[in-house]
Design an enzyme around this catalytic site. Sequence first.
Site, short mmCIF file in Angstrom:
data_model
loop_
_atom_site.label_atom_id
_atom_site.label_comp_id
_atom_site.label_asym_id
_atom_site.label_seq_id
_atom_site.Cartn_x
_atom_site.Cartn_y
_atom_site.Cartn_z
N LYS A 21 -8.40 36.69 -35.78
CA LYS A 21 -9.50 35.98 -35.12
C LYS A 21 -10.88 36.38 -35.64
O LYS A 21 -11.04 37.41 -36.28
CB LYS A 21 -9.41 36.16 -33.60
CG LYS A 21 -8.32 35.24 -33.04
CD LYS A 21 -8.34 35.10 -31.55
CE LYS A 21 -7.29 34.06 -31.14
NZ LYS A 21 -7.08 34.05 -29.70
N ARG B 193 0.78 37.88 -29.76
CA ARG B 193 0.85 36.62 -30.50
C ARG B 193 0.26 36.87 -31.89
O ARG B 193 -0.91 37.27 -31.99
CB ARG B 193 0.06 35.54 -29.75
CG ARG B 193 0.07 34.17 -30.40
CD ARG B 193 -0.74 33.18 -29.57
NE ARG B 193 -0.70 31.84 -30.13
CZ ARG B 193 -1.55 31.41 -31.06
NH1 ARG B 193 -2.49 32.18 -31.53
NH2 ARG B 193 -1.45 30.16 -31.53
C1 8Y4 Z 1 -7.50 32.44 -37.69
C2 8Y4 Z 1 -6.30 32.15 -37.16
C3 8Y4 Z 1 -8.63 32.35 -36.92
C4 8Y4 Z 1 -6.21 31.74 -35.86
C5 8Y4 Z 1 -8.54 31.94 -35.63
C6 8Y4 Z 1 -7.32 31.63 -35.09
C7 8Y4 Z 1 -4.44 32.09 -28.36
C8 8Y4 Z 1 -3.52 31.09 -28.00
C9 8Y4 Z 1 -4.65 30.46 -29.75
C10 8Y4 Z 1 -4.51 33.26 -27.56
C11 8Y4 Z 1 -2.74 32.31 -26.22
C12 8Y4 Z 1 -6.26 31.11 -32.94
C13 8Y4 Z 1 -2.92 28.83 -28.87
C14 8Y4 Z 1 -6.59 30.34 -31.73
N1 8Y4 Z 1 -5.12 31.67 -29.45
N2 8Y4 Z 1 -2.68 31.20 -26.96
N3 8Y4 Z 1 -3.66 30.07 -28.88
N4 8Y4 Z 1 -3.63 33.32 -26.50
N5 8Y4 Z 1 -1.94 32.47 -25.16
N6 8Y4 Z 1 -7.31 31.17 -33.78
O1 8Y4 Z 1 -5.31 34.17 -27.76
O2 8Y4 Z 1 -5.18 31.60 -33.14
S1 8Y4 Z 1 -5.20 29.43 -31.05
#
Ligand code: 8Y4
Length: 265
Positions: A203, A237
């Site tokens: 993130k 996750r």
């Molecule tokens: C690079 C890769 C940069 C991924 C940003 C991201 C969460 C979630 C997401 C979380 C739960 C993400 C669907 C965002 N984040 N579900 N989902 N908790 N429960 N961004 O923190 O991965 S998507």
Amino acid sequence: MGVLNVTPDSFSDGGQFVDHAAALRGAERMLAAGASLIDLGGESTRPGATPVPADEELRRVLPLVRELLKIGAIVSIDTRKPEVMRACIDAGVHMVNDVGALRAPGALDIVAGSDVAVCLMHMQGEPLTMQREPRYSDVVAEVRAFLQQRVAASRTAGMAGARLLIDPGFGFGKTVTHNLDLLRGLPTLAADGVPILVGLSRKSMLATLTGRAVEQRLAGSLALAIAALEGGARIIRCHDVAETVDAIRVWTAFRGDATANDRGG
Ligand code: 8Y4
């Protein structure tokens, strides 16, 4: 929990092509690397992402739900849409991961009327605008109160407590300071007794903390995963399953086990 996104490949021509075979191979790889479950998502929740209609989201995820269940995977469906929850629950998924915490009209009743688990996540604002000006007077207290309220709503709708997970929603309407405050505050959230799931992998707080591009954030992600485990998180996750499983194994040995220690094991 391994992340499996099935959103169109921008490199393929045709614009809307989703490579289901490649996604299935990705899931098999995560399971072989030690993932306990797969979080399957067909809509990007990143800031500025274009919304996807339910029929398109289902076209992306349902074929994979069926394939994943066929190979015996535990499947979580990452969606905010009641129609998608309904179809995926009917297909046999084990869990709904809703970054909207079942606030969409109909979502609570659909999940309550099934026997699946659910992850209730905190988000301030809406994906499109949530990172503009996140504000809290006490981020831990406010996130905790919101999650308590969503747990209470789920219980009132008839869901057994054992089906519920909570998630502070790192990066969802939070500055880096808010994210770090929440990470430090995990023991406070854990004290409410509902198992905590966290998503910290790759993130953007890691961009701030390390200056790294998204594909260079593994070390930072592992550090955050261990910090979350120390704070009481129960499900991580993540994108890099093999590496995260190694980190969890090492942390598990470090933490020890009271029973094993008592036995001299
Ligand atoms: C690079 C890769 C940069 C991924 C940003 C991201 C969460 C979630 C997401 C979380 C739960 C993400 C669907 C965002 N984040 N579900 N989902 N908790 N429960 N961004 O923190 O991965 S998507």
